[in-house]
Design an enzyme around this catalytic site. Structure first.
Site, PDB file in Angstrom:
ATOM      1  N   TYR A 234       0.816  -1.480  -0.062  1.00 59.08           N
ATOM      2  CA  TYR A 234      -0.026   0.019   0.062  1.00 59.08           C
ATOM      3  C   TYR A 234       0.884   1.621  -0.152  1.00 59.08           C
ATOM      4  O   TYR A 234       0.205   2.221   0.851  1.00 59.08           O
ATOM      5  CB  TYR A 234      -1.094   0.007   1.582  1.00 59.08           C
ATOM      6  CG  TYR A 234      -2.515   0.452   1.184  1.00 59.08           C
ATOM      7  CD1 TYR A 234      -2.851   0.303   0.092  1.00 59.08           C
ATOM      8  CD2 TYR A 234      -2.454   1.825   1.250  1.00 59.08           C
ATOM      9  CE1 TYR A 234      -4.264   1.519   0.063  1.00 59.08           C
ATOM     10  CE2 TYR A 234      -3.192   3.372   1.452  1.00 59.08           C
ATOM     11  CZ  TYR A 234      -4.576   2.435   0.780  1.00 59.08           C
ATOM     12  OH  TYR A 234      -5.741   3.030   0.924  1.00 59.08           O
TER      13      TYR A 234
ATOM     14  N   SER B   1       3.537   4.052  -2.687  1.00 59.55           N
ATOM     15  CA  SER B   1       2.428   5.359  -3.422  1.00 59.55           C
ATOM     16  C   SER B   1       1.445   4.693  -4.660  1.00 59.55           C
ATOM     17  O   SER B   1       0.173   5.087  -4.989  1.00 59.55           O
ATOM     18  CB  SER B   1       3.913   5.522  -4.815  1.00 59.55           C
ATOM     19  OG  SER B   1       3.422   6.341  -5.657  1.00 59.55           O
TER      20      SER B   1
ATOM     21  N   ASP C 250      10.940  -4.173  -6.353  1.00 56.44           N
ATOM     22  CA  ASP C 250      11.456  -5.509  -7.055  1.00 56.44           C
ATOM     23  C   ASP C 250      12.387  -6.320  -6.156  1.00 56.44           C
ATOM     24  O   ASP C 250      12.025  -6.894  -6.536  1.00 56.44           O
ATOM     25  CB  ASP C 250      12.911  -3.873  -7.996  1.00 56.44           C
ATOM     26  CG  ASP C 250      11.810  -3.499  -9.074  1.00 56.44           C
ATOM     27  OD1 ASP C 250      10.465  -3.867  -9.182  1.00 56.44           O
ATOM     28  OD2 ASP C 250      12.287  -2.749  -9.912  1.00 56.44           O
TER      29      ASP C 250
ATOM     30  N   GLN D  66      10.379  -9.055  -4.016  1.00 53.98           N
ATOM     31  CA  GLN D  66       9.323  -9.282  -5.245  1.00 53.98           C
ATOM     32  C   GLN D  66       8.812 -10.881  -5.416  1.00 53.98           C
ATOM     33  O   GLN D  66       8.711 -11.585  -5.057  1.00 53.98           O
ATOM     34  CB  GLN D  66       9.163  -8.715  -6.658  1.00 53.98           C
ATOM     35  CG  GLN D  66       7.910  -7.651  -6.964  1.00 53.98           C
ATOM     36  CD  GLN D  66       8.263  -7.140  -7.924  1.00 53.98           C
ATOM     37  OE1 GLN D  66       7.698  -7.344  -8.701  1.00 53.98           O
ATOM     38  NE2 GLN D  66       7.320  -5.158  -7.935  1.00 53.98           N
TER      39      GLN D  66
ATOM     40  N   HIS E 209       5.604  -3.045 -12.956  1.00 52.14           N
ATOM     41  CA  HIS E 209       6.711  -3.203 -13.348  1.00 52.14           C
ATOM     42  C   HIS E 209       7.058  -4.147 -13.603  1.00 52.14           C
ATOM     43  O   HIS E 209       6.670  -5.282 -13.181  1.00 52.14           O
ATOM     44  CB  HIS E 209       7.867  -2.170 -12.622  1.00 52.14           C
ATOM     45  CG  HIS E 209       9.042  -1.945 -13.646  1.00 52.14           C
ATOM     46  ND1 HIS E 209       9.119  -1.994 -14.285  1.00 52.14           N
ATOM     47  CD2 HIS E 209      10.303  -2.758 -12.648  1.00 52.14           C
ATOM     48  CE1 HIS E 209      11.214  -1.778 -14.666  1.00 52.14           C
ATOM     49  NE2 HIS E 209      11.324  -1.814 -13.543  1.00 52.14           N
TER      50      HIS E 209
ATOM     51  N   ASP F 168      12.800   1.339 -19.137  1.00 51.53           N
ATOM     52  CA  ASP F 168      12.104   2.255 -18.054  1.00 51.53           C
ATOM     53  C   ASP F 168      13.432   2.339 -17.444  1.00 51.53           C
ATOM     54  O   ASP F 168      14.017   3.089 -16.422  1.00 51.53           O
ATOM     55  CB  ASP F 168      11.465   1.366 -17.070  1.00 51.53           C
ATOM     56  CG  ASP F 168      11.058   2.406 -15.761  1.00 51.53           C
ATOM     57  OD1 ASP F 168      10.115   3.163 -15.961  1.00 51.53           O
ATOM     58  OD2 ASP F 168      11.932   1.459 -15.042  1.00 51.53           O
TER      59      ASP F 168
ATOM     60  N   GLU G 240      17.021  25.958 -10.631  1.00 48.76           N
ATOM     61  CA  GLU G 240      16.174  26.593 -11.402  1.00 48.76           C
ATOM     62  C   GLU G 240      15.486  25.204 -12.809  1.00 48.76           C
ATOM     63  O   GLU G 240      15.063  25.600 -14.359  1.00 48.76           O
ATOM     64  CB  GLU G 240      17.503  27.697 -12.529  1.00 48.76           C
ATOM     65  CG  GLU G 240      16.856  29.344 -12.012  1.00 48.76           C
ATOM     66  CD  GLU G 240      17.659  29.826 -12.265  1.00 48.76           C
ATOM     67  OE1 GLU G 240      17.949  29.866 -13.783  1.00 48.76           O
ATOM     68  OE2 GLU G 240      17.877  31.239 -12.222  1.00 48.76           O
TER      69      GLU G 240
END
Length: 333
Positions: A25, A27, A83, A86, A108, A191, A231
């Site tokens: 649970y 992001s 990752d 998992q 992913h 990715d 910036e």
């Protein structure tokens, strides 16, 4: 051109009789779970008791359970832990509780692509990957919009994996923005390459080296910070809104001329050759093996480099200057 799916291409009825389990649970987990529930679907979640994310799930009116319990109850199991955790989670908690007709899914493709997870043959395996952080996935859904997603099918044991995946994508709001078809391999490799060469690695080193060059030449570090770090957001926002051309349209003619004539002297053909080497390391699994070995060894080198980065003069100066900018929601580590 890529195939793109929208609301009319997906049907939530493909999920009506199913229980969707969200493992993790964080992001993405909090956003996907809430969006699916608000889409009228049956959602359960797994988190570790005593953690902030467990408490967050409770505050959102979920009753978190163990991953093993969730795998028993859920028809679709979305694995959203980091990752490096998992594969162990799958082997110890999820795999023993799978049965024919169930599905595992990801946002992913790392563990499937690099064969850290080798799924049972009688289950579906697919991906819905929102192309934005969880808070944006949630806020866009709530406001009636949707963050674009990627879809990939790795294993279609049921013959209906794509229909189910598209329905899931619709449930999280992805079909409102568009869902782009890809593969686990393409998503994973692009990715990782993007993170290493441009978005994280490339930009971080460019900022640091620019800052160091100015400070070593005798300029004040505070001024160097503004010109090489602060910036950057202005430029990235212009990229985000309209690409490189819009950025060039928006800055001064002096800045654009400097961009066009000096940029290629910084990022050269030699830089691109190194990019190709890094892509090769992603494609052949060198990076994945290196990262997983680092994790197995307690991440000692990772933590050392991370700590050194926090002590860089750029970071020290930045922490001081951000205290002056009350409009920034400063996130200090």
């Amino acid at each position: 051109m890529a195939k793109i799916y929208y609301d009319q291409d997906a049907d939530l009825k493909n999920l009506e009789s199913k229980t969707i389990g969200i493992v993790g649970y964080g992001s993405q987990g909090h956003a996907q779970a809430q969006n699916l529930r608000d889409s009228g679907l049956n959602v359960i979640v797994s988190e570790i008791e005593g953690t902030p994310n467990y408490d967050l799930a409770k505050s959102h009116n979920f009753e978190p359970m163990s991953a093993a319990e969730l795998a028993k109850k859920a028809d679709i199991i979305q694995i959203l832990v980091p990752d490096e955790y998992q594969a162990g989670l799958y082997e110890n908690d999820i795999k023993p509780n799978l049965s024919a007709g169930k599905a595992i899914m990801f946002s992913h493709g790392f563990n499937i692509n690099f064969k850290q997870i080798v799924p049972l043959e009688d289950i579906d395996v697919f991906m819905i990957a929102p192309k934005g952080p969880g808070h944006l996935v949630r806020s866009e859904y709530v406001s009636g919009g949707g963050v674009p997603c990627l879809i990939a099918i790795f294993q279609n044991a049921s013959g209906k994996a794509k229909d189910v995946a598209l329905a899931y994508g619709k449930g999280v709001g992805g079909t409102r923005g568009g869902i782009i078809e890809t593969t686990f391999q393409e998503e994973t490799e692009t990715d990782l390459f993007g993170e290493q060469v441009v978005l994280c690695g490339g930009v971080s080193e460019l900022v640091k080296k620019g800052f160091e060059t100015l400070v070593e030449a005798g300029y004040q570090p505070e001024i160097a910070y503004f010109e090489c770090m602060h910036e950057l957001k202005l430029i990235v926002d212009l990229f985000y809104q309209g690409g490189i051309s819009y950025m060039r349209h928006s800055v001064s003619n002096t800045a654009e001329y400097g961009d066009l004539t000096r940029g290629p002297r910084i990022v050269t053909d030699k830089t691109k050759e190194e990019m190709k080497k890094i892509l090769g390391e992603v494609q052949d699994g060198t990076f994945a093996r290196e990262w997983l070995d680092e994790c197995k060894n307690g991440k000692a080198n990772f933590k050392k480099m991370e700590d050194e980065g926090k002590d860089h003069k750029l970071e020290v100066v930045g922490r001081q200057l951000r205290r002056m900018m009350k409009w920034i929601d400063s996130k200090e580590v």
